[in-house]
Motif scaffolding. Structure first.
Motif, PDB file in Angstrom:
ATOM      1  N   THR A 258       0.864  -1.195   0.000  1.00 43.35           N
ATOM      2  CA  THR A 258       0.000   0.000   0.000  1.00 43.35           C
ATOM      3  C   THR A 258       0.893   1.235   0.000  1.00 43.35           C
ATOM      4  N   LYS A 259       0.287   2.367  -0.361  1.00 38.51           N
ATOM      5  CA  LYS A 259       0.988   3.660  -0.272  1.00 38.51           C
ATOM      6  C   LYS A 259       0.014   4.631   0.384  1.00 38.51           C
ATOM      7  N   GLY A 260       0.384   5.123   1.566  1.00 43.63           N
ATOM      8  CA  GLY A 260      -0.516   6.011   2.316  1.00 43.63           C
ATOM      9  C   GLY A 260      -1.828   5.335   2.667  1.00 43.63           C
ATOM     10  N   GLY A 261      -1.763   4.008   2.900  1.00 41.26           N
ATOM     11  CA  GLY A 261      -2.979   3.266   3.265  1.00 41.26           C
ATOM     12  C   GLY A 261      -3.853   2.884   2.078  1.00 41.26           C
ATOM     13  N   GLN A 262      -3.472   3.287   0.857  1.00 41.98           N
ATOM     14  CA  GLN A 262      -4.276   2.989  -0.349  1.00 41.98           C
ATOM     15  C   GLN A 262      -3.568   1.937  -1.208  1.00 41.98           C
ATOM     16  N   GLY A 291       7.672   8.604  -2.254  1.00 38.07           N
ATOM     17  CA  GLY A 291       6.822   8.428  -1.073  1.00 38.07           C
ATOM     18  C   GLY A 291       7.163   7.155  -0.329  1.00 38.07           C
ATOM     19  N   LYS A 292       6.364   6.879   0.707  1.00 34.49           N
ATOM     20  CA  LYS A 292       6.591   5.700   1.551  1.00 34.49           C
ATOM     21  C   LYS A 292       5.615   4.588   1.139  1.00 34.49           C
ATOM     22  N   TYR A 293       6.158   3.430   0.800  1.00 33.63           N
ATOM     23  CA  TYR A 293       5.358   2.265   0.419  1.00 33.63           C
ATOM     24  C   TYR A 293       5.407   1.255   1.564  1.00 33.63           C
ATOM     25  N   GLU A 294       4.231   0.716   1.961  1.00 35.73           N
ATOM     26  CA  GLU A 294       4.181  -0.229   3.085  1.00 35.73           C
ATOM     27  C   GLU A 294       4.006  -1.644   2.534  1.00 35.73           C
ATOM     28  N   THR A 307       8.734  -0.717   5.530  1.00 34.54           N
ATOM     29  CA  THR A 307       8.449   0.491   4.747  1.00 34.54           C
ATOM     30  C   THR A 307       9.585   0.728   3.758  1.00 34.54           C
ATOM     31  N   ASP A 309      11.011   3.628   1.321  1.00 33.32           N
ATOM     32  CA  ASP A 309      10.925   5.075   1.090  1.00 33.32           C
ATOM     33  C   ASP A 309      11.657   5.403  -0.216  1.00 33.32           C
ATOM     34  N   GLN A 311      12.588   8.143  -3.308  1.00 31.66           N
ATOM     35  CA  GLN A 311      12.656   9.557  -3.678  1.00 31.66           C
ATOM     36  C   GLN A 311      13.147   9.628  -5.134  1.00 31.66           C
TER      37      GLN A 311
END
Length: 521
Positions: A258-262, A291-294, A307, A309, A311
């Motif tokens: 996910t990215k930002g919960g999406q 961005g940060k990917y989970e 996570t 991260d 850039q």
């Protein structure tokens, strides 16, 4: 008898034995506690802790002999102080006569008031520690609030998926925060909840969001994040991003990104999962991919998270508003502002270049200048110079440079600034230092120079001071001023020549000064 073993020290066992013999005649029962009171007075404090648990065991005997002894106990509590009550409790545990069953009876009376207190709060961090083919193990943390009453323990309840019939697994509350639920069938999906219990009541239950699937986890899920991905992963715009992250777990874990919960945009990002790793691929990175990917790897509610991260960067834009601020002597002052676009990465510095009209070639004067202004010195008399400045970030230099609109002509007698005609104005101005003195360290016996630049009209008089004392005609020092550049040569300095040197400029409109420290080693 078992209870007295726990509550009374072994030394006192003979006394209850004597009490047993006297248990038959009613009149002597009152005396039995008094006989014991004398030897045990020293030990009384130890036994006062005991009465609380003992009454529970004695409540059943009370109804056995209700007709025999109600008068005796009612007379005793008044004359005999609480000490006697404390002493009375060990006696019945062995002989179990009726009379002492009633003195403790007042103790349970306050208990019904306690439910008015708040019950404990919900247990925290409920999680599945381990799953096998016929059981699973839960862990949790104690509730934040337990109320005034101490915690009696926890109750674990289970319910099969699709049913609403909750069953209590443990018969009695227990205080451990880990519990294994046995005797389950492989393939079952089980919902779980845990409640905290105290004398004040029962907490809100802590529940697992997902049911637990009963099948053996041979190996818990674990992500093996490569070391270079634990920090920010930097790529340039247009580069491919191709990352493989290994993990472990049996049976094969479920992998989600996910990215930002999406969920991820599958048009831009391709994810390919195998039994042992997950591959994250972007064909051509754009700045929006930063961005940060989970990453989550899970088996039956047991999971591991990591996570990533990213850039995505590109070269910055050119600096803005580059101006030729001043030209004096062999020096030029430039100023500019940071670029409008930093390329999604901080600006590390600026590269300043000059070009003289004769050769037309560009030469670097300053690299990685961290400020947005600079002074360029040592320009050659008679030459006309242009200047340009590049921005620099982690990707390198900006694709284009900012070029100063004017040119600087270095004249022998006076300096002109060609493109803009200087309007007629009052040229009188007080002294102002345009380049300060800088601290220096030198070696004894080696001559050294101090430099600064000053402007003002009429031309200021220059006075040099050492430690606030004016340096007069001393052969050790040679002071010069040329085109506004002041220099002081200190010939073959010794240790006593160290100190604070000040250059003072004075003209009829005012004065100014700068200073520096010289250390001689």
């Amino acid at each position: 008898p078992a209870m007295t073993g726990k509550t009374a020290p072994p030394a006192k066992k003979p006394a209850p034995a004597a009490a047993k013999k006297k248990a038959g005649p009613a009149p002597k029962e009152g005396a039995a506690p008094k006989e014991e009171a004398a030897p045990k007075e020293g030990a009384a404090p130890k036994e006062e802790a005991a009465p609380a648990p003992v009454p529970a065991t004695e409540e059943p005997p009370a109804p056995e002999h209700p007709p025999e002894q109600p008068p005796a106990p009612t007379d005793e509590p008044a004359p005999i102080p609480t000490e006697a009550e404390a002493e009375a409790t060990p006696v019945p545990a062995e002989g179990s006569p009726a009379p002492p069953a009633e003195p403790p009876a007042p103790a349970p009376e306050p208990k019904p008031e306690k439910p008015k207190e708040e019950p404990p709060s919900c247990p925290l961090s409920l999680a599945v520690e381990e799953v096998s083919e016929n059981s699973f193990t839960l862990t949790w943390k104690a509730p934040e609030q337990t109320g005034r009453a101490s915690l009696d323990g926890y109750v674990v309840e289970i319910c099969k998926d699709g049913s609403s019939d909750w069953k209590t697994v443990n018969q009695e509350p227990f205080l451990s925060t880990r519990y294994t639920i046995p005797n389950l069938s492989s393939g079952d999906k089980i919902h779980v909840r845990v409640t905290a219990v105290s004398a004040s009541g029962t907490s809100v239950p802590a529940t697992l969001e997902q049911p637990v699937l009963i099948r053996e986890i041979l190996q818990l899920p674990k992500i093996r994040m490569p070391r270079h991905l634990r920090e920010t992963y930097i790529r340039r715009v247009g580069d491919a991003v191709n990352i493989m992250i290994p993990f472990q777990g049996k049976p094969q874990p479920e992998v989600s990104w996910t990215k930002g919960g999406q969920p991820l945009d599958t048009n831009r990002i391709n994810i390919r999962n195998t039994a042992r790793d997950t591959i994250f691929y972007i064909r051509q990175a754009q700045r929006g991919d930063s961005g940060k990917y989970e990453l989550t790897v899970q088996i039956n509610g047991a999971e591991d998270k990591a996570t990533l991260d990213i850039q995505v960067v590109e070269p910055p834009g050119p600096p803005q508003n580059l101006k030729l601020v001043d030209v004096w002597g062999f020096n030029v002052a430039l100023e500019w502002t940071p670029p409008a676009d930093n390329g999604n990465s901080e600006i590390k510095g600026y590269r300043v270049q000059k070009s003289d009209k004769k050769s037309g070639k560009w030469f670097t004067v300053l690299e990685r200048c961290t400020r947005t202004s600079c002074t360029i010195s040592d320009l050659i008399i008679g030459n006309t110079y242009s200047f340009r400045v590049f921005s620099e970030n982690i990707c390198g230099l900006s694709d284009s440079a900012a070029v100063a609109s004017g040119v600087a002509y270095i004249e022998k007698t006076k300096t002109t600034y060609q493109p803009e005609k200087i309007p007629q104005r009052d040229m009188m101005e007080p002294p102002k230092f345009t380049q300060p003195l800088t601290d220096r360290t030198t070696t004894r016996g080696y001559s050294t120079h101090l430099f600064c630049s000053v402007r003002g009209f009429p031309q200021p008089k220059i006075i040099w001071l050492k430690n606030q004392m004016e340096i007069r005609e001393d052969p050790k020092y040679i002071a010069l001023i040329d085109q506004g550049v002041c220099s002081l040569e200190i010939r073959k300095p010794g240790p006593f020549d160290g100190g604070v040197y000040t250059c003072k400029a004075v003209n009829p409109l005012g004065e100014a000064s700068v200073d520096c420290r010289l250390d001689v080693k």
